[in-house]
Each structure stands twice: as C-alpha cells, then as structure tokens.
Design a protein around this motif. Structure first.
Motif, PDB file in Angstrom:
ATOM      1  N   GLY A  70       0.811  -1.245   0.022  1.00 49.88           N
ATOM      2  CA  GLY A  70       0.134  -0.001  -0.208  1.00 49.88           C
ATOM      3  C   GLY A  70       0.859   1.230   0.172  1.00 49.88           C
ATOM      4  N   ARG A  71       2.198   1.166  -0.140  1.00 47.39           N
ATOM      5  CA  ARG A  71       3.007   2.369  -0.083  1.00 47.39           C
ATOM      6  C   ARG A  71       3.922   2.363  -1.144  1.00 47.39           C
ATOM      7  N   SER A  72       4.659   3.526  -1.268  1.00 50.86           N
ATOM      8  CA  SER A  72       5.581   3.403  -2.271  1.00 50.86           C
ATOM      9  C   SER A  72       7.187   3.941  -2.036  1.00 50.86           C
ATOM     10  N   GLY A  73       8.169   3.671  -2.433  1.00 54.01           N
ATOM     11  CA  GLY A  73       9.325   4.293  -2.488  1.00 54.01           C
ATOM     12  C   GLY A  73       9.405   5.400  -3.299  1.00 54.01           C
ATOM     13  N   ASP A  74       9.680   6.458  -2.955  1.00 52.81           N
ATOM     14  CA  ASP A  74       9.666   7.842  -3.850  1.00 52.81           C
ATOM     15  C   ASP A  74      10.912   8.539  -3.498  1.00 52.81           C
ATOM     16  N   ILE A  75      11.309   9.051  -4.808  1.00 52.47           N
ATOM     17  CA  ILE A  75      12.639   9.801  -4.540  1.00 52.47           C
ATOM     18  C   ILE A  75      12.313  11.062  -3.929  1.00 52.47           C
ATOM     19  N   GLY A  76      11.031  11.579  -4.267  1.00 54.03           N
ATOM     20  CA  GLY A  76      10.508  12.930  -3.624  1.00 54.03           C
ATOM     21  C   GLY A  76      10.423  12.912  -2.320  1.00 54.03           C
ATOM     22  N   ASP A  77       9.945  11.948  -1.653  1.00 60.25           N
ATOM     23  CA  ASP A  77       9.947  11.508  -0.271  1.00 60.25           C
ATOM     24  C   ASP A  77      11.286  11.387   0.236  1.00 60.25           C
ATOM     25  N   ALA A  78      12.134  10.930  -0.291  1.00 57.25           N
ATOM     26  CA  ALA A  78      13.613  10.649   0.224  1.00 57.25           C
ATOM     27  C   ALA A  78      14.170  12.211   0.359  1.00 57.25           C
ATOM     28  N   ILE A  79      13.845  12.984  -0.534  1.00 55.72           N
ATOM     29  CA  ILE A  79      14.253  14.426  -0.695  1.00 55.72           C
ATOM     30  C   ILE A  79      13.529  15.237   0.485  1.00 55.72           C
TER      31      ILE A  79
END
Length: 101
Positions: A70-79
C-alpha cells in the motif's frame, strides 16, 4: 521517534482528510524527520544521529517500495526526508548556539 517509525513502516496510513492538499505527504516527511532528528540530537552525538537518520531515510524508502504493497518508495519522499533532517539539525544547532555551547 516512535511516531516516525509508525508513519514510515505502517502498511497504510489513516485517512485524515488531507489527501487533496498539494505536497501534504512531503510536508509530513519533513516534519517527522525534523522532529526525530531534533529529539535525538538533544540526547545523542551529532555524528551518530546524522548517520542513523540517513540510514532511516534510505531503509524506509526501500521498505516502502519493496515490502509494503500500500506504500511506495519515492525519490521525492527521500528528498523531503533529507530536508527534514537538515531542518531538525538546524533547529537543534540554533538552540545550542543560543545557549552558548
């Protein structure tokens, strides 16, 4: 820090009625990383905390992307996580300088 773990590793987050607000997810990431970084810096060594927070940033996005459907790894979240770490450090450092340390 416990809230941060829950927010990062829960299979899904509750609907709190803010889904239509642009960038609310990124703001949440900034806040939870800033608060955790600030709190840990009040107790532990700078290098230890910064290393732990960077590991948390990477691991949380990998876990979300690979193991939580139900979740996603996201470069925007990492930033946003990195911005949160910087804000937490800056807040802690500013208070430390004002205290004369």
């Amino acid at each position: 820090v416990g809230v941060q773990f829950w927010a990062l590793y829960a299979p899904s987050l509750p609907d709190v009625g803010v889904d239509g607000i642009p960038f609310v997810d990124k703001i949440g990431h900034i806040i939870i990383f800033a608060l955790a970084t600030w709190a840990l810096l009040r107790v532990f060594d700078l290098r230890l905390v910064m290393a732990l927070m960077v590991v948390q940033l990477v691991v949380s996005e990998v876990v979300q992307g690979l193991f939580l459907p139900g979740r996603s790894g996201d470069i925007g979240d990492a930033i946003a996580d990195a911005v949160g770490i910087a804000v937490g450090w800056w807040t802690w450092r500013t208070a430390t300088l004002q205290d004369g340390d």
